[in-house]
Design a protein around this motif. Structure first.
Motif, PDB file in Angstrom:
ATOM      1  N   ARG A 199     -90.709  20.344 -96.181  1.00  0.00           N
ATOM      2  CA  ARG A 199     -91.558  20.593 -94.835  1.00  0.00           C
ATOM      3  C   ARG A 199     -91.597  19.629 -93.837  1.00  0.00           C
ATOM      4  NH1 ARG A 199     -93.520  25.833 -95.977  1.00  0.00           N
ATOM      5  NH2 ARG A 199     -93.508  26.518 -98.069  1.00  0.00           N
ATOM      6  N   GLU A 200     -92.066  18.492 -94.248  1.00  0.00           N
ATOM      7  CA  GLU A 200     -92.140  17.254 -93.363  1.00  0.00           C
ATOM      8  C   GLU A 200     -90.661  17.059 -92.909  1.00  0.00           C
ATOM      9  OE1 GLU A 200     -94.454  14.293 -94.893  1.00  0.00           O
ATOM     10  OE2 GLU A 200     -96.243  15.326 -95.589  1.00  0.00           O
TER      11      GLU A 200
ATOM     12  N   ASP B  33     -90.537  15.400 -99.299  1.00  0.00           N
ATOM     13  CA  ASP B  33     -91.007  16.827 -98.741  1.00  0.00           C
ATOM     14  C   ASP B  33     -90.286  17.535 -97.785  1.00  0.00           C
ATOM     15  OD1 ASP B  33     -93.202  18.491 -97.211  1.00  0.00           O
ATOM     16  OD2 ASP B  33     -93.674  18.684 -99.197  1.00  0.00           O
TER      17      ASP B  33
ATOM     18  N   HIS C 284     -90.868   6.782 -85.573  1.00  0.00           N
ATOM     19  CA  HIS C 284     -91.750   6.740 -86.739  1.00  0.00           C
ATOM     20  C   HIS C 284     -92.403   5.373 -87.013  1.00  0.00           C
ATOM     21  CE1 HIS C 284     -91.116  10.702 -88.558  1.00  0.00           C
ATOM     22  NE2 HIS C 284     -90.074  10.566 -88.108  1.00  0.00           N
TER      23      HIS C 284
ATOM     24  N   SER D 298     -89.856  19.386 -90.255  1.00  0.00           N
ATOM     25  CA  SER D 298     -90.764  19.484 -88.899  1.00  0.00           C
ATOM     26  C   SER D 298     -90.250  18.196 -88.347  1.00  0.00           C
ATOM     27  CB  SER D 298     -92.279  19.385 -89.522  1.00  0.00           C
ATOM     28  OG  SER D 298     -92.998  19.102 -88.326  1.00  0.00           O
ATOM     29  N   ALA D 299     -90.020  17.058 -89.052  1.00  0.00           N
ATOM     30  CA  ALA D 299     -89.579  15.668 -88.282  1.00  0.00           C
ATOM     31  C   ALA D 299     -88.274  16.269 -87.534  1.00  0.00           C
ATOM     32  CB  ALA D 299     -89.643  14.796 -89.235  1.00  0.00           C
TER      33      ALA D 299
ATOM     34  N   VAL E  65     -89.900   9.714 -93.725  1.00  0.00           N
ATOM     35  CA  VAL E  65     -90.801  10.739 -94.126  1.00  0.00           C
ATOM     36  C   VAL E  65     -90.982  10.968 -95.386  1.00  0.00           C
ATOM     37  CG1 VAL E  65     -90.947  13.254 -93.723  1.00  0.00           C
ATOM     38  CG2 VAL E  65     -90.009  11.743 -91.742  1.00  0.00           C
TER      39      VAL E  65
END
Length: 325
Positions: A169-170, A167, A195, A173-174, A164
């Protein structure tokens, strides 16, 4: 209907630079206010846009005692007058108002003095330091998985970050999506499966092949990354990180990865990988490689006319540097 059992703090200092964590702190403050009073209103305003009279109006008690959450953003930009007005309010805060002050910890003296004033007023402090160290990022991912009700191990966390990126936020979320899709048991295989098609074309994958001398593999990964829209700057950053990491462990020889990870402040899995990648590199080549990644970083940020070509050229130059003896 109001709940007298819930008493949110009247003053709160959200201190730090990590935006995701700061936003979560604000959300938690609003949630707490609405547990006490479902009709609680939220007002957000930048300190730099606020005058002392406007502040006084914002925090004045409501005629009907409705609860309000006032979020002061960018308190590190506070000037002398507004800082003094906020400090004055702290001496006698309104019962129906929750004042949430967002502050990076920097700024000039009036702004920094606000931190001291808030602490002296017994404000509830939420620390949100910038997450930059690999170990802290890994801890963040582990906590996110636990927060979502899942379990993981060190390898799964490492693969997720490699897939990922950095980041938050990513990553958050992941992590939440993986917990939901795997029934809570997040393994390295599950991360790779989830992924697939993305993890294989990150800048990290390009960099890993480039520093090990796999030019065809690095160029192939780079082509896929460009086709899928991976930002040029992320690939350049990954190349720089890989070269710097190899340079830090090169010459360590047969050393205990655990001890070296402590000395360098790097996770053990990354030290092991870098030790393997450092084989075949010589000091002269690493000096050239450091120059290459510095130049390509500037190229992808506007110096080069063609960022794709700049990255391809950097991969080839890294291969040449690795062959230097």
């Amino acid at each position: 209907m109001k709940s007298p059992a819930v008493t949110p703090p009247a003053l709160q200092l959200v201190l730090g630079e990590e935006e995701l964590l700061m936003e979560r702190a604000v959300r938690a403050a609003v949630d707490a206010a609405r547990l006490a009073d479902p009709t609680a209103e939220l007002t957000r305003v930048k300190v730099s846009d606020l005058s002392p009279p406007e502040l006084a109006e914002l925090v004045s008690p409501s005629l009907f005692a409705e609860r309000r959450v006032i979020v002061l953003e960018g308190a590190h930009d506070a000037g002398k007058d507004i800082a003094a007005a906020i400090t004055s309010y702290l001496r006698e805060p309104a019962e129906s108002v929750q004042l949430v002050v967002l502050h990076t910890g920097g700024g000039r003296k009036p702004a920094k003095d606000l931190i001291t004033a808030l602490r002296s007023a017994d404000a509830d402090v939420v620390d949100c330091p910038k997450i930059t160290k690999p170990a802290d990022r890994e801890a963040f991912v582990r906590n996110e998985i636990r927060r979502a009700g899942g379990k993981s191990d060190a390898e799964a966390v490492a693969v997720l970050i490699d897939s990922v990126g950095s980041d938050l936020r990513e990553l958050a979320s992941a992590a939440a999506q993986l917990v939901a899709d795997t029934g809570g048991q997040v393994t390295a295989d599950e991360v790779r499966r989830y992924h697939r098609g993305r993890a294989d074309v990150t800048g990290f994958a390009v960099a890993e092949k480039a520093v090990t001398g796999d030019v065809p593999g690095a160029l192939e990964m780079l082509r896929w990354a460009m086709q899928l829209g991976v930002p040029h700057v992320l690939v350049a950053d990954a190349l720089a990180d890989a070269v710097r990491t190899v340079a830090r462990v090169a010459g360590a020889g047969r050393v205990d990865p655990y001890r070296l990870s402590t000395e360098l402040g790097m996770p053990t899995w990354k030290v092991r990988k870098a030790l393997s990648q450092s084989r075949g590199w010589h000091p002269e080549g690493l000096v050239v490689a450091m120059q290459v990644v510095a130049e390509v970083n500037a190229d992808v940020k506007g110096v080069a006319a063609d960022a794709d070509y700049a990255l391809q050229r950097a991969v080839l130059r890294l291969a040449e540097a690795r062959r230097r003896s």
